[in-house]
Design an enzyme around this catalytic site. Sequence first.
Site, PDB file in Angstrom:
ATOM      1  N   LYS A   1       0.830  -1.201   0.000  1.00 25.05           N
ATOM      2  CA  LYS A   1       0.000   0.000   0.000  1.00 25.05           C
ATOM      3  C   LYS A   1       0.875   1.266   0.000  1.00 25.05           C
ATOM      4  O   LYS A   1       2.094   1.177   0.147  1.00 25.05           O
ATOM      5  CB  LYS A   1      -0.957  -0.030   1.203  1.00 25.05           C
ATOM      6  CG  LYS A   1      -1.915  -1.230   1.164  1.00 25.05           C
ATOM      7  CD  LYS A   1      -2.973  -1.098   0.077  1.00 25.05           C
ATOM      8  CE  LYS A   1      -3.684  -2.360  -0.358  1.00 25.05           C
ATOM      9  NZ  LYS A   1      -4.353  -3.216   0.570  1.00 25.05           N
TER      10      LYS A   1
HETATM   11  C1  LIG Z   1      -5.509  -4.216   0.879  1.00 21.30           C
HETATM   12  C2  LIG Z   1      -6.984  -4.021   0.875  1.00 21.30           C
HETATM   13  C3  LIG Z   1      -7.778  -4.349   1.971  1.00 21.30           C
HETATM   14  C4  LIG Z   1      -7.259  -5.115   3.144  1.00 21.30           C
HETATM   15  O1  LIG Z   1      -6.257  -4.495   3.810  1.00 21.30           O
HETATM   16  P1  LIG Z   1      -5.518  -5.283   5.008  1.00 21.30           P
HETATM   17  O2  LIG Z   1      -4.779  -4.198   5.709  1.00 21.30           O
HETATM   18  O3  LIG Z   1      -4.625  -6.286   4.350  1.00 21.30           O
HETATM   19  O4  LIG Z   1      -6.566  -5.909   5.834  1.00 21.30           O
HETATM   20  C5  LIG Z   1      -9.112  -4.019   1.960  1.00 21.30           C
HETATM   21  N1  LIG Z   1      -9.664  -3.437   0.896  1.00 21.30           N
HETATM   22  C6  LIG Z   1      -8.951  -3.140  -0.208  1.00 21.30           C
HETATM   23  C7  LIG Z   1      -9.631  -2.470  -1.357  1.00 21.30           C
HETATM   24  C8  LIG Z   1      -7.589  -3.451  -0.265  1.00 21.30           C
HETATM   25  O5  LIG Z   1      -6.881  -3.189  -1.364  1.00 21.30           O
END
Ligand SMILES: *Cc1c(COP(=O)(O)O)cnc(C)c1O
Length: 379
Positions: free
Chosen positions: A183
Amino acid sequence: MQFSVPFFQHDLGKKELKAIKNVFETPILTTGHVVAQFEEQFSRYMGSQFALGVTSCTDALHLAMRVSDIGPGDEVITTAMTFLATATAILEAGATPVFVDVEPGTGNIDVEAVTQAITPRTKAIIPVHLYGQMVDMVALRKLADQHGLIIIEDAAHCIEGKRDGVRPGMLGDFACFSFYATKNITCGEGGAIITNQADLIDKMRLIYLHGMSQMASERAKKGYRHWDMVRMGWKFNMSNIDAAMLLPQLKRIDRNLKRRTTLAMRYRKKLAKLEGLALSTLYPNTRHCHHLMTVQVQGIPRDTMIERLQSQGVGVAVNYRPAVPLTKYFSETYGYQPGQFPQAEKISHETLSLPLYPLLKKKQVDFVVTAIAEALDKG
Ligand SMILES: *Cc1c(COP(=O)(O)O)cnc(C)c1O
């Protein structure tokens, strides 16, 4: 597989290492003053009254529903084009996910389809700001208010985003963020939730740590105190080590966005000249986070493109296939069938994510574009 252009590379380094080292020199590794500092700076960056550091975006979404007393018998409307976690969080809360289709150009939830899906049991809507462009929150808020619904924004792709002056968490009741490995800022695994509802903060802090009346850091500061469990709780609290890693990244978040924007615009300009590809629609008056650089492959099968790019050393990903309701689990459990989400399904068949991160070089973008052009030429 060895890639000359990896799909993703983080940019963590000396600053993050030093921040972690500083934590090691204090007694509190778990939730403590570094997390508090991160929460303060994150809420300031987002322009929200309150932020809570948590273990993941999945947990943030779950927490938002728990603190809103959404559970069994309640329906939560969300998009068919998202990562699994958006939907599994609804299941974790004990509620029923109701999927709706998306806009063709952006993959964002179709607000008109949300309107159609509202029933007397609907309690909340979870829009996802897909790939980094915000859903029309003004329209969604208006709809939610007409029906007394809560909005929980899945802003995992959209920390920096803005549309028509609206940022994540401004019109939603909550916005949830991910600091997962790929991210825009990351501590490997982590997340945050923001809200402007001051009355929910104490309840959130209880629910996210076993429903316990005392945190470990408070016990460390004041000496041992008896604690009690005052309600059902889970375990979503962020550690000082994770918060330390995130703080330096928050300082360069806008610089990194600028870099990704430059690279994304370079991709778009060059890819627009190729036949057999469709680029996403850019909303006017919008700050796109450029979390993911997606294209829709139409001239040749998308999976052929994946093979050809990978054989050239270009790392790629697919965000997302299949559409969540058509995964084995959701289709078998809820009876969803192909054809129910035509736009999301079309995207799931055609979409391809290209390398995009601040350390990516312009030359590498050009290399990827050339590899795509060659793959399309082969037919
Ligand atoms: C990465 C992601 C999540 C989950 O995030 P985590 O921190 O791994 O739980 C949820 N929604 C979207 C759209 C994502 O890309």
